[in-house]
Design a protein around this motif. Structure first.
Motif, PDB file in Angstrom:
ATOM      1  N   GLU A 142      -1.384  -4.338  -9.845  1.00 42.36           N
ATOM      2  CA  GLU A 142      -2.712  -5.097  -9.887  1.00 42.36           C
ATOM      3  C   GLU A 142      -2.350  -6.512  -9.642  1.00 42.36           C
ATOM      4  OE1 GLU A 142      -6.876  -5.950 -11.964  1.00 42.36           O
ATOM      5  OE2 GLU A 142      -5.158  -4.504 -12.986  1.00 42.36           O
ATOM      6  N   PHE A 193       0.817   8.482 -10.877  1.00 43.62           N
ATOM      7  CA  PHE A 193      -0.496   8.316 -11.711  1.00 43.62           C
ATOM      8  C   PHE A 193      -1.336   9.549 -12.090  1.00 43.62           C
ATOM      9  CE2 PHE A 193      -0.147   3.589 -10.814  1.00 43.62           C
ATOM     10  CZ  PHE A 193       0.626   3.370 -11.719  1.00 43.62           C
ATOM     11  N   ALA A 194      -1.199  10.376 -10.735  1.00 46.90           N
ATOM     12  CA  ALA A 194      -2.223  11.516 -10.680  1.00 46.90           C
ATOM     13  C   ALA A 194      -1.518  12.661 -11.611  1.00 46.90           C
ATOM     14  CB  ALA A 194      -2.134  12.130  -9.371  1.00 46.90           C
ATOM     15  N   GLU A 254       2.069   1.723  -3.612  1.00 48.03           N
ATOM     16  CA  GLU A 254       1.055   2.089  -4.338  1.00 48.03           C
ATOM     17  C   GLU A 254       0.587   3.538  -4.053  1.00 48.03           C
ATOM     18  OE1 GLU A 254      -2.613  -0.222  -3.208  1.00 48.03           O
ATOM     19  OE2 GLU A 254      -2.262  -1.429  -5.083  1.00 48.03           O
ATOM     20  N   SER A 255       0.815   4.017  -2.731  1.00 50.62           N
ATOM     21  CA  SER A 255       0.740   5.478  -2.605  1.00 50.62           C
ATOM     22  C   SER A 255       1.837   6.355  -3.404  1.00 50.62           C
ATOM     23  CB  SER A 255       0.624   5.805  -1.100  1.00 50.62           C
ATOM     24  OG  SER A 255       0.728   7.348  -0.737  1.00 50.62           O
ATOM     25  N   CYS A 279       2.588   3.435 -17.953  1.00 55.04           N
ATOM     26  CA  CYS A 279       1.744   3.668 -16.700  1.00 55.04           C
ATOM     27  C   CYS A 279       0.841   2.590 -16.815  1.00 55.04           C
ATOM     28  CB  CYS A 279       0.866   4.915 -16.898  1.00 55.04           C
ATOM     29  SG  CYS A 279       1.629   6.668 -16.391  1.00 55.04           S
ATOM     30  N   ALA A 311       0.710  -0.234 -13.738  1.00 53.16           N
ATOM     31  CA  ALA A 311      -0.542  -0.533 -13.008  1.00 53.16           C
ATOM     32  C   ALA A 311      -0.830  -1.950 -13.171  1.00 53.16           C
ATOM     33  CB  ALA A 311      -1.532   0.424 -13.661  1.00 53.16           C
ATOM     34  N   GLU A 353       0.881  -1.048  -0.044  1.00 52.62           N
ATOM     35  CA  GLU A 353       0.147   0.099   0.005  1.00 52.62           C
ATOM     36  C   GLU A 353       0.845   1.230  -0.043  1.00 52.62           C
ATOM     37  OE1 GLU A 353      -2.490  -0.418   3.437  1.00 52.62           O
ATOM     38  OE2 GLU A 353      -3.898  -2.007   2.447  1.00 52.62           O
ATOM     39  N   HIS A 377       3.073   5.147  -6.111  1.00 55.15           N
ATOM     40  CA  HIS A 377       2.662   5.402  -7.533  1.00 55.15           C
ATOM     41  C   HIS A 377       1.485   6.192  -7.662  1.00 55.15           C
ATOM     42  CE1 HIS A 377       5.358   1.850  -7.695  1.00 55.15           C
ATOM     43  NE2 HIS A 377       5.170   1.893  -8.972  1.00 55.15           N
ATOM     44  N   SER A 378       0.607   6.369  -6.854  1.00 48.53           N
ATOM     45  CA  SER A 378      -0.610   7.200  -7.077  1.00 48.53           C
ATOM     46  C   SER A 378      -0.278   8.627  -7.253  1.00 48.53           C
ATOM     47  CB  SER A 378      -1.520   7.067  -5.827  1.00 48.53           C
ATOM     48  OG  SER A 378      -2.010   5.671  -5.510  1.00 48.53           O
ATOM     49  N   GLU A 379       0.824   9.036  -6.693  1.00 50.83           N
ATOM     50  CA  GLU A 379       1.116  10.468  -6.662  1.00 50.83           C
ATOM     51  C   GLU A 379       1.744  10.349  -8.459  1.00 50.83           C
ATOM     52  OE1 GLU A 379       4.161  11.337  -4.118  1.00 50.83           O
ATOM     53  OE2 GLU A 379       2.977  11.029  -2.347  1.00 50.83           O
TER      54      GLU A 379
END
Length: 722
Positions: free
Chosen positions: A396, A352-353, A345-346, A388, A392, A342, A348-350
């Protein structure tokens, strides 16, 4: 001497102003202009020359400030307008004569060529006689212009009233503050627009020269000193006021401002229009230049951000995921791995944003981009999307593996707890109170075993799912396909080892369950045998009670007695079977107790009770059988006697044998005696058949037969005597 001193002083002031070579602006001398030492009202004389008014006050007037004011005012009109000459009105009504004379002499040195006429407005009460010693008209040749002394009410002889302000009885409106404000606006616009035009021209030309070199174009991106939009807005507002003649005071008093005598002379409107046209042209070029620069800058920024995202995802992001291949060896370890994932993932989320934002920006640019830019943008968009989506997919896949691992470890933990509970139940001693509790424990044991089997099946399913997720996890591009990673092999071996261990534990528990099941079934049989043995004792007791209480009648004839005797034998056979069944059950309990290595609570006294009841029943049954046999003999003998009597009725040759009568009498009395006797059990206790009334009823039938036999005996004796 005084005149010479004044003249020299004014000349020095004029020379200093000429040597400055600096364009005088209203802003630089705003405090002086606000004093209204001199002004151009916009009025004109009869020669169309401008009227310059110098209102002297009672206070001491600074010649330097007045000279500076005149110099500024004379710089406003055009050369053509100056060629017509000025009419100067020196208002000396509130001043002293020497001040007026000084001002007139200063005009000689400041604007001798431009001055056509100087009108000195004298006060109503004339100055002292000193004025007679200085005549301006005599100095006309030396001054270069004509000077006249005139009263305010006679000034209209030289200037039309409509060209004079209300101070001199005229109708021309003039607001000095309004003129000053408008003058400041005009000069500010002229200065800013001229400077802005130069800057925009330099910027546009420099960008044209550097267009071939994109790297240098960014260095040439200069910013103008003024905001073009603001300057243009100021110019349009100024032009609008000029077009409405708000600055022109030559319309007979209708204007509000008066700094510009006439538009065609001062060329204010054409100058503003020319500046606006040039400014719009340069600003349009500058806007296009800025648009191109912004687009190029935006493209460069997008490219830099795309490469930044791609570099991180393919570099640190991929390395983070590649190092996370473990599945843990317990639920806690799997949860720790999930928490770590997690965090990844956090991170990566930045990025991905940023990808989403970049994708939107690229889509917006594609809708209005040129062909070359579209190709570049599409290539960037495709590269960014591929990286990306691939990252992703890796996230997943890793998430699916971790979820499957948590499910596997959770099921393993639950199954281990179930096996521990089952083992604890199997290791505990079984001391049930009865067969029902044994059945309940056996049912609970079977349910736990079924739960364990279901848990093991679920573990196999989730283990297979976990290995499938590990095998179907997306592979990394351009990665060497050697043998599977050692950590991946360890994960598979760990999963298989856990499932094998659980299978072995389950098998051991099944073996123990089989032993426990057999033991519990034997205990169930033991309790069942004991219960059935007690039931056999009860049945024998009930048969004994029935024999003693209800089996009293002996029958009314031999046929009935014989039937009752057959039923009695069957009754005894049933009792014998019950006794034998009870004996077998007690023998089985002994065997089961030896097998279970335990003693029962009831088998110790059940056998003596069974034997005691059986002996009592045997004695009672024997007594009952003997009575029925005596009754059968009695009824048989009595019926034979009666049969002989019935034959004698047809034949007089045969008679009843007395011995037969004696036999009937003897068997009857024996039977009666037997009925009065109790049954004596082996333990010495006595018990009678039935109630006394039942015994009396049975005996009464026997006595009636005996009376009949006795009567027959008496008849035979009488016949013998006769």
């Amino acid at each position: 001497y005084f005149n010479r001193i004044i003249t020299q002083k004014c000349c020095c002031v004029f020379v200093c102003l000429q040597m400055s070579n600096v364009t005088v602006e209203a802003t630089n001398m705003l405090p002086i202009l606000k004093k209204k030492l001199a002004f151009l009202s916009g009025g004109k004389d009869r020669r169309s020359g401008l009227i310059l008014t110098i209102p002297l006050s009672s206070d001491q007037t600074s010649m330097e400030e007045l000279s500076a004011t005149l110099d500024y005012l004379l710089s406003i009109p055009s050369d053509k307008c100056k060629a017509r000459g000025f009419t100067v009105i020196v208002d000396g009504r509130k001043s002293q004569w020497n001040i007026v004379k000084t001002v007139v002499l200063m005009l000689q040195n400041v604007i001798p060529a431009e001055v056509s006429l100087v009108c000195v407005v004298k006060p109503d009460e004339f100055w002292d006689k000193k004025v007679t010693h200085f005549c301006f008209w005599k100095e006309k040749d030396r001054l270069g212009f004509e000077v006249i002394l005139v009263s305010a009410n006679k000034l209209t002889r030289y200037i039309e009233p409509c060209q004079l302000t209300d101070d001199f009885g005229g109708s021309l409106d003039y607001d000095h503050n309004d003129w000053l404000n408008k003058r400041l606006v005009f000069e500010k616009f002229t200065k800013e627009s001229t400077s802005l035009l130069d800057e925009l021209s330099i910027i546009n030309d420099s960008d044209k020269n550097s267009a071939v070199d994109k790297e240098k174009s960014a260095d040439c991106a200069l910013l103008p000193s003024f905001d073009p939009e603001t300057v243009l807005q100021t110019g349009h507002e100024l032009l609008s006021e000029l077009q409405q003649r708000r600055f022109n005071g030559s319309e007979g008093g209708g204007g509000q401002g008066a700094w510009c005598p006439m538009e065609e002379e001062l060329l204010a409107q054409p100058q503003v229009m020319k500046l606006l046209d040039s400014l719009r042209e340069q600003y349009t070029r500058y806007q296009e230049l800025c648009r191109q620069r912004n687009k190029r800058t935006q493209l460069d920024e997008i490219h830099a951000k795309v490469m930044q995202v791609v570099t991180w995802l393919q570099g640190p992001g991929s390395e983070l995921l590649k190092t996370q291949q473990a599945i843990g060896d317990s639920m806690r370890a799997a949860q720790a791995l999930q928490q770590k994932h997690e965090e990844i993932e956090s991170q990566h989320s930045e990025w991905f944003a940023v990808y989403v934002e970049l994708n939107q920006q690229i889509a917006a640019l594609l809708s209005a981009g040129e062909e070359e830019e579209v190709v570049e943008l599409k290539a960037l968009q495709q590269q960014l999307s591929d990286v990306c989506y691939q990252q992703a997919a890796q996230l997943e896949g890793r998430q699916n593996v971790l979820q499957a691992a948590q499910g596997f470890h959770s099921t393993t933990q639950e199954l281990s707890q179930l096996l521990d509970g089952l083992l604890g139940m199997l290791c505990a001693d079984v001391a049930p109170a009865d067969g029902a509790s044994i059945q309940q424990n056996l049912k609970l044991l079977e349910e736990k075993l079924q739960t364990v089997e279901a848990g093991l099946a679920s573990l196999r399913q989730k283990g297979a799912l976990l290995m499938e997720q590990m095998c179907t996890q997306p592979s990394w591009p351009l990665e060497e396909t050697e043998s599977p990673p050692g950590e991946q092999q360890d994960n598979v071996q760990h999963i298989q080892a856990v499932m094998e261990e659980m299978q072995l534990r389950k098998q051991r528990c099944e073996d123990m369950v089989d032993v426990r099941r057999l033991k519990m079934l034997q205990m169930v049989q033991l309790f069942k045998c004991e219960e059935d043995a007690l039931q056999a004792v009860e049945w024998l007791g009930e048969l004994l009670d029935a024999l003693l209480k209800t089996h009293v009648r002996l029958g009314d004839d031999s046929q009935e007695t014989r039937t009752m005797l057959d039923k009695h034998r069957k009754f005894v056979d049933v009792a014998q079977s019950t006794y034998d069944y009870g004996r077998q059950l007690l023998q089985a309990t002994v065997v089961l107790c030896q097998s279970l290595r335990c003693t029962t609570r009831s088998s110790g006294d059940t056998l003596p009770r069974l034997n005691r009841v059986w002996k009592q029943f045997s004695v009672s049954a024997e007594e009952r059988q003997q009575r029925l046999e005596l009754a059968l003999n009695f009824h048989t003998a009595a019926e034979r006697v009666r049969q002989i009597e019935s034959i004698n009725l047809h034949s007089l040759h045969e008679r009843v044998d007395p011995e037969s009568l004696d036999e009937v009498d003897s068997s009857g009395k024996t039977l009666l005696d037997r009925l009065t006797m109790p049954v004596i059990f082996p333990d010495g206790t006595e018990q009678y058949f039935g109630s006394p009334s039942d015994t009396a009823a049975a005996a009464e039938g026997v006595r009636e037969r005996l009376l009949l036999v006795e009567e027959r005996r008496l008849q035979l004796q009488e016949m013998s005597i006769k």
